[in-house]
Every structure is written in structure tokens, then in C-alpha cells.
Design an enzyme around this catalytic site. Sequence first.
Site, mmCIF file in Angstrom:
data_model
loop_
_atom_site.group_PDB
_atom_site.id
_atom_site.type_symbol
_atom_site.label_atom_id
_atom_site.label_comp_id
_atom_site.label_asym_id
_atom_site.label_seq_id
_atom_site.Cartn_x
_atom_site.Cartn_y
_atom_site.Cartn_z
ATOM 1 N N HIS A 61 -6.582 4.509 12.261
ATOM 2 C CA HIS A 61 -7.871 3.816 12.170
ATOM 3 C C HIS A 61 -7.598 2.355 11.873
ATOM 4 C CE1 HIS A 61 -6.951 4.688 7.986
ATOM 5 N NE2 HIS A 61 -7.916 3.890 7.593
ATOM 6 N N HIS A 63 -8.676 0.254 9.267
ATOM 7 C CA HIS A 63 -8.724 -0.393 7.957
ATOM 8 C C HIS A 63 -7.484 -1.269 7.783
ATOM 9 C CE1 HIS A 63 -11.844 2.546 6.036
ATOM 10 N NE2 HIS A 63 -12.401 1.591 6.769
ATOM 11 N N ASP A 65 -5.280 -2.101 5.638
ATOM 12 C CA ASP A 65 -3.985 -1.677 5.097
ATOM 13 C C ASP A 65 -3.172 -0.886 6.124
ATOM 14 O OD1 ASP A 65 -6.106 0.199 4.655
ATOM 15 O OD2 ASP A 65 -4.806 1.383 3.360
ATOM 16 N N HIS A 66 -3.785 -0.523 7.238
ATOM 17 C CA HIS A 66 -3.088 0.237 8.276
ATOM 18 C C HIS A 66 -2.733 -0.609 9.504
ATOM 19 C CE1 HIS A 66 -3.800 4.378 6.587
ATOM 20 N NE2 HIS A 66 -4.660 3.662 5.886
ATOM 21 N N HIS A 140 -13.540 9.497 8.541
ATOM 22 C CA HIS A 140 -13.176 8.620 7.422
ATOM 23 C C HIS A 140 -14.118 7.418 7.402
ATOM 24 C CE1 HIS A 140 -11.036 6.412 4.426
ATOM 25 N NE2 HIS A 140 -10.629 5.468 5.266
ATOM 26 N N ASP A 210 -6.066 8.570 6.685
ATOM 27 C CA ASP A 210 -7.159 8.691 5.722
ATOM 28 C C ASP A 210 -8.232 9.627 6.271
ATOM 29 O OD1 ASP A 210 -5.608 6.681 4.724
ATOM 30 O OD2 ASP A 210 -7.211 5.194 4.579
ATOM 31 N N HIS A 268 -0.001 8.186 1.125
ATOM 32 C CA HIS A 268 -1.150 7.363 0.742
ATOM 33 C C HIS A 268 -1.412 7.517 -0.759
ATOM 34 C CE1 HIS A 268 -5.195 5.453 1.398
ATOM 35 N NE2 HIS A 268 -4.525 4.870 2.385
#
Length: 300
Positions: A61, A63, A65-66, A140, A210, A268
Site C-alpha cells: 500500500h 502509506h 513508511d512503505h 487497511h 498492514d 511491523h
Amino acid sequence: MFALTFLGTSASVPSAERNHPALLVEAAGQRMLVDCGEGTQRQLLRSGAGFRRLDRILLTHAHLDHVLGIPGLFSTLRLRQSAEVMTVHGGPVTLEIVIQMLAGIWGAGRAPLPVGFAALAAGQFLDASDFTIACFPVRHRDTDSFGFVFQSPSRRHLRPDRLAALGVPDGPMRGELAAGRPVVIDGRTIDPEEVLGPPSGGKKLVVIGDTETTDGLSGYVADADLLVIEATFLDRDAATARDYGHLTAAEAAAFAAASNVRRLVLTHMSGRYEDDEILAEAARIFPNTGIAADFDHIEI
């Protein structure tokens, strides 16, 4: 066989020990990343894996941090004069965010190396002969998230005892039988079923980033040799986990048990907990559980 190197195992906030999420998966000579958090390029160097033959990124996905490690990785690959075309796989919204991020640095439609974007839809999207990759939707928060199933086919091998008993000589005839085609020896037809053993060797790896729930996912995960999944919270903070769209360690373990998974690796990790308490909560439900640390290497 699949080989995994964990390059980043933190939740949203990294620590001195854990980098933002990224996982290197190697199979049949191919190497790809699942997610590319900030600092992934340095983690590739620190792990000893390096950048060679790295030409695919699978995004769970969008977000930050990814995905924030993508521009830095691309810049480094350009400086190393990589001739590979990098293919980025992700949901349509995820890819649009990545494209906008790259455009903000290098301009619309530009990047420091050749890049292709492949939008994901549920089902198989890569057949590399020795293994396949499929994806499935994951819930998510407000993202178009996906999990990934890596699978290598089981194979049937020739049985030396049966070959000897039936008088099949070394050479092309054995190759024909291994390929599933009958052969004729001295007027006798020998069928592959007479000399092939039972299927063996197939492996299944499932990676989920996530996720706020495991509802509806068991069919994709069932009988996996290894499940990698997040466990950002402990059960005592289940309400907070719901608010932020994440799982608890207990939920991840119960999901593995219900899906007949052979091995579970949690990632995570939140800095609010000690690894021992995360592991204890999960292992009470699913004993064959491990906690991923940066630079851990696993083969299945």
C-alpha cells in the site's frame, strides 16, 4: 525455494534497531522487494544483498513508511548505471501516489532510470515458470492494499528403482518420462505413472503488510509454508489497533492457526512493546511463531 531477507521490520516510527518496512524476496535467480521504506537502499548494503538483479518492487500500500525509500533507491541505481527496467506493482491509487512523488522530484513522467508501473488486480500477475506471484485485496484504512502469494510448483521425480525394474536406460527416454510422455522399449509401452513418484517440493509463501482484519483472507493463506504478517499491537491494546487499522499479535497467531500455516513470522513491530511479550502472546496460540528482526534471513 524462496529466500527472504528482512530489511526493515518497524511500524510507522523506526528505531535504532528497526528500519522502515522492506522485505527482499529471492526465487529462481530473481530478486524483488516487497515495500521500500525510507533507508531501504542502505539496508540492502548493510545486509550484504546489494542491488544486483533487483528489478521489481511489490507495494502492499502507499502509506509513506512503505514507499519513501523508492526515490533514494532509484537515484542510487542510476549512479550505479543499472540497465535494468524497474517494475513497480501496486494498487491503482498506490501507483498514482508513487508517480506523483517521483514527479515532485524529477518532473512529470520522469525518473532517473527506466520504470514501468503495473496496476494490481486480484489474482496471478507473474508467472516466472519456477514460481508464480498472485495478489489479493487487504483492508487497511483508506488504502488500496494487497497481500502477496508466492508459490513454487510441486514436482514429481523419477523413481530409480522403478526405472531399473522396467529396464529404462539412462538418456533421452528418462527425460521423456520425466516430462510426462510415455516411451516404448522393445515393444513395451512404459507410462510415466509407472516411474514417477508422488508430488513434492512445492512451497507457498504469503506476505501481508498492514491490515485491520483477517476476515476473508484464510483462503489465500491456507496451508502456507510461511506467513509473514504485521502484529503492531498487543491484545491489551486491541481497541487502539482497531482505531489505527492494525492487528494484534494474538489476532495474527489465531489467523495462522486457523489457516493451517506451518510457520508464522511477525513484523511491523511497535517500539511500545518488547519482542518477548509480543512473542509470548502469539506463541500461546500458535507455537511456531517468530519475530522478524532487521537482516534476518529465512529460506523455505
